[in-house]
Design an enzyme around this catalytic site. Structure first.
Site, PDB file in Angstrom:
ATOM      1  N   GLN A 148     -24.674  -2.972  16.778  1.00 51.30           N
ATOM      2  CA  GLN A 148     -25.385  -3.981  15.962  1.00 51.30           C
ATOM      3  C   GLN A 148     -26.254  -4.859  16.868  1.00 51.30           C
ATOM      4  OE1 GLN A 148     -21.936  -5.992  14.263  1.00 51.30           O
ATOM      5  NE2 GLN A 148     -20.932  -5.742  16.250  1.00 51.30           N
ATOM      6  N   HIS A 206     -12.420 -19.802   8.964  1.00 46.97           N
ATOM      7  CA  HIS A 206     -11.308 -19.294   9.769  1.00 46.97           C
ATOM      8  C   HIS A 206      -9.974 -19.882   9.318  1.00 46.97           C
ATOM      9  CE1 HIS A 206     -14.610 -18.322  12.798  1.00 46.97           C
ATOM     10  NE2 HIS A 206     -14.077 -17.163  12.484  1.00 46.97           N
ATOM     11  N   ASP A 239     -15.603 -13.099  17.402  1.00 44.95           N
ATOM     12  CA  ASP A 239     -15.951 -14.424  17.900  1.00 44.95           C
ATOM     13  C   ASP A 239     -14.722 -15.227  18.339  1.00 44.95           C
ATOM     14  OD1 ASP A 239     -16.082 -14.279  14.719  1.00 44.95           O
ATOM     15  OD2 ASP A 239     -15.074 -16.124  15.355  1.00 44.95           O
ATOM     16  N   GLU A 297     -11.311  -4.814  17.637  1.00 44.92           N
ATOM     17  CA  GLU A 297     -12.728  -5.203  17.489  1.00 44.92           C
ATOM     18  C   GLU A 297     -13.567  -4.032  18.000  1.00 44.92           C
ATOM     19  OE1 GLU A 297     -14.961  -7.747  16.499  1.00 44.92           O
ATOM     20  OE2 GLU A 297     -16.305  -6.168  17.296  1.00 44.92           O
ATOM     21  N   ASP A 317     -12.871   1.369  16.641  1.00 39.11           N
ATOM     22  CA  ASP A 317     -13.209   1.272  15.206  1.00 39.11           C
ATOM     23  C   ASP A 317     -11.907   1.086  14.411  1.00 39.11           C
ATOM     24  OD1 ASP A 317     -14.858   3.531  12.837  1.00 39.11           O
ATOM     25  OD2 ASP A 317     -13.741   1.669  12.583  1.00 39.11           O
ATOM     26  N   ASP A 332     -11.105  -9.682   9.322  1.00 34.34           N
ATOM     27  CA  ASP A 332     -12.244 -10.572   9.563  1.00 34.34           C
ATOM     28  C   ASP A 332     -13.432  -9.693   9.957  1.00 34.34           C
ATOM     29  OD1 ASP A 332     -13.031 -13.175  11.996  1.00 34.34           O
ATOM     30  OD2 ASP A 332     -13.967 -12.607  10.090  1.00 34.34           O
ATOM     31  N   ASP A 388     -20.045  -7.749   6.774  1.00 34.49           N
ATOM     32  CA  ASP A 388     -20.322  -7.242   5.422  1.00 34.49           C
ATOM     33  C   ASP A 388     -20.266  -5.722   5.379  1.00 34.49           C
ATOM     34  OD1 ASP A 388     -22.197  -9.759   6.122  1.00 34.49           O
ATOM     35  OD2 ASP A 388     -21.307  -9.932   4.145  1.00 34.49           O
ATOM     36  N   PRO A 397     -21.249  -1.161  10.791  1.00 32.89           N
ATOM     37  CA  PRO A 397     -19.942  -0.721  11.311  1.00 32.89           C
ATOM     38  C   PRO A 397     -18.755  -1.088  10.422  1.00 32.89           C
ATOM     39  CG  PRO A 397     -20.863  -2.491  12.678  1.00 32.89           C
ATOM     40  CD  PRO A 397     -21.930  -2.092  11.721  1.00 32.89           C
TER      41      PRO A 397
HETATM   42  N1  SAM Z   1     -16.950 -14.068   9.175  1.00 30.23           N
HETATM   43  C1  SAM Z   1     -17.846 -12.936   9.265  1.00 30.23           C
HETATM   44  C2  SAM Z   1     -18.192 -12.400   7.904  1.00 30.23           C
HETATM   45  O1  SAM Z   1     -17.533 -12.808   6.952  1.00 30.23           O
HETATM   46  O2  SAM Z   1     -19.141 -11.598   7.845  1.00 30.23           O
HETATM   47  C3  SAM Z   1     -17.214 -11.882  10.137  1.00 30.23           C
HETATM   48  C4  SAM Z   1     -17.222 -12.381  11.549  1.00 30.23           C
HETATM   49  S1  SAM Z   1     -16.709 -11.336  12.783  1.00 30.23           S
HETATM   50  C5  SAM Z   1     -17.931 -11.710  13.960  1.00 30.23           C
HETATM   51  C6  SAM Z   1     -17.049  -9.687  12.244  1.00 30.23           C
HETATM   52  C7  SAM Z   1     -16.596  -8.729  13.344  1.00 30.23           C
HETATM   53  O3  SAM Z   1     -16.215  -7.455  12.797  1.00 30.23           O
HETATM   54  C8  SAM Z   1     -17.699  -8.442  14.377  1.00 30.23           C
HETATM   55  O4  SAM Z   1     -17.275  -8.878  15.646  1.00 30.23           O
HETATM   56  C9  SAM Z   1     -17.884  -6.907  14.314  1.00 30.23           C
HETATM   57  O5  SAM Z   1     -18.196  -6.343  15.572  1.00 30.23           O
HETATM   58  C10 SAM Z   1     -16.515  -6.478  13.802  1.00 30.23           C
HETATM   59  N2  SAM Z   1     -16.489  -5.153  13.158  1.00 30.23           N
HETATM   60  C11 SAM Z   1     -17.383  -4.634  12.304  1.00 30.23           C
HETATM   61  N3  SAM Z   1     -17.022  -3.387  11.940  1.00 30.23           N
HETATM   62  C12 SAM Z   1     -15.852  -3.105  12.591  1.00 30.23           C
HETATM   63  C13 SAM Z   1     -14.983  -1.974  12.631  1.00 30.23           C
HETATM   64  N4  SAM Z   1     -15.252  -0.856  11.918  1.00 30.23           N
HETATM   65  N5  SAM Z   1     -13.871  -2.036  13.400  1.00 30.23           N
HETATM   66  C14 SAM Z   1     -13.588  -3.162  14.122  1.00 30.23           C
HETATM   67  N6  SAM Z   1     -14.386  -4.268  14.144  1.00 30.23           N
HETATM   68  C15 SAM Z   1     -15.503  -4.239  13.371  1.00 30.23           C
END
Ligand code: SAM
Length: 270
Positions: A29, A60, A84, A103, A134, A152, A155, A159
């Site tokens: 991303q 959070h 984060d 993550e 993943d 967490d 959208d 990923p």
């Molecule tokens: N609060 C935010 C929201 O509601 O959109 C989410 C915040 S957090 C930064 C989202 C995290 O999910 C990111 O660090 C992203 O890299 C991680 N992420 C996305 N897809 C993922 C997956 N398939 N497996 C693990 N982590 C994933």
């Protein structure tokens, strides 16, 4: 200079930025961190607001405390996403023994550790194991058992898409201890009603109890956010057994008020 997030076809959320602190296209991303006029430092992934220093606590604390406060001994916790570190910070306010965080993107963690004050501290806590993988794969192959699982993820585009599928929740259910629960960030009741309807249908099929919960969230689309707390076994309600200290939003009254469902959402969640 401004950064603008397209929240829907006809709505943008625009903030004045003072400085670009970080910008990188990772394997997964686009990662940007800005210093802004009104919201402190802001993390943006693929053009969408993820975290701002000024209002992240609404999200959070709402994602973590109503669930963890209701569990007698939330010893083993799994966090999915949350790069984060804000979710992890709130989890560590409870008497947890071990936290595994899965993550997908190491670049998000590395950037946040450099720029957000809480991230460096929480990721060096000895109870925490960080796995860069993943989540879709992890939940399929893991044979761990957790008291609490916290989703967490971003959208359901890019990923995180895998984290909205039925198979993902079936696999999550296997990782949950009998009395355990899962907390899910479930998007905007204003802009994401289709996502919510589909997710709710899956959750009702996979879990015996599904509780919607709401909080303000100024910098997310619609300024109003939904969470689901789900459990393997039938539960009448979710009562707080302990209220963590050092919160900025969550307390006993907020715990209870968050479960009040507005009429338009009762209709959506029929
Ligand atoms: N609060 C935010 C929201 O509601 O959109 C989410 C915040 S957090 C930064 C989202 C995290 O999910 C990111 O660090 C992203 O890299 C991680 N992420 C996305 N897809 C993922 C997956 N398939 N497996 C693990 N982590 C994933």
């Amino acid at each position: 200079m401004y950064f603008s997030e397209r929240q829907s076809k006809g709505t943008e959320f625009k903030v004045r930025i003072k400085k670009v602190l970080f910008r990188k296209k990772s394997k997964f991303q686009k990662i940007e961190i800005f210093e802004t006029e009104d919201w402190g430092k802001v993390l943006v992934l693929d053009g969408l607001f993820m975290v701002t220093e000024r209002d992240e606590f609404f999200y959070h604390e709402s994602l973590v405390h109503p669930l963890l406060s209701s569990l007698r001994e939330p010893s083993e916790v799994l966090i999915i996403g949350g790069g984060d570190g804000g979710t992890l910070r709130e989890v560590l306010k409870h008497p947890v023994k071990r936290v595994i965080q899965v993550e997908i993107d190491k670049d998000v963690v590395d950037a946040c550790k450099r720029i957000f004050s809480w991230a460096r501290k929480v990721y060096s806590d000895k109870r925490v194991s960080l796995i860069f993988e993943d989540a879709g794969k992890f939940v399929k192959n893991s044979n761990g058992k957790f008291d609490a699982i916290i989703l967490d993820t971003s959208d359901p585009v890019g990923p995180a898409e895998v984290c909205y599928k039925k198979e993902f929740y079936r696999n999550l259910n296997k990782l949950l201890k009998n009395k355990g629960g899962i907390s899910i960030q479930a998007e905007s009741p204003i802009h994401h009603t289709n996502i919510i309807r589909n997710l709710y249908k899956v959750l009702k099929q996979e879990f015996k109890s599904v509780f919607p919960y709401f909080s303000p969230m100024p910098t997310y689309p619609g300024g109003y956010w939904l969470y689901f707390f789900v459990f393997k076994n039938k539960r009448k309600k979710i009562s707080p057994l302990r209220i963590p200290s050092e919160t900025k939003y969550y307390n006993k009254e907020i715990h209870h008020s968050g479960f009040a469902i507005p009429e338009f959402m009762k209709n959506l969640l029929k």
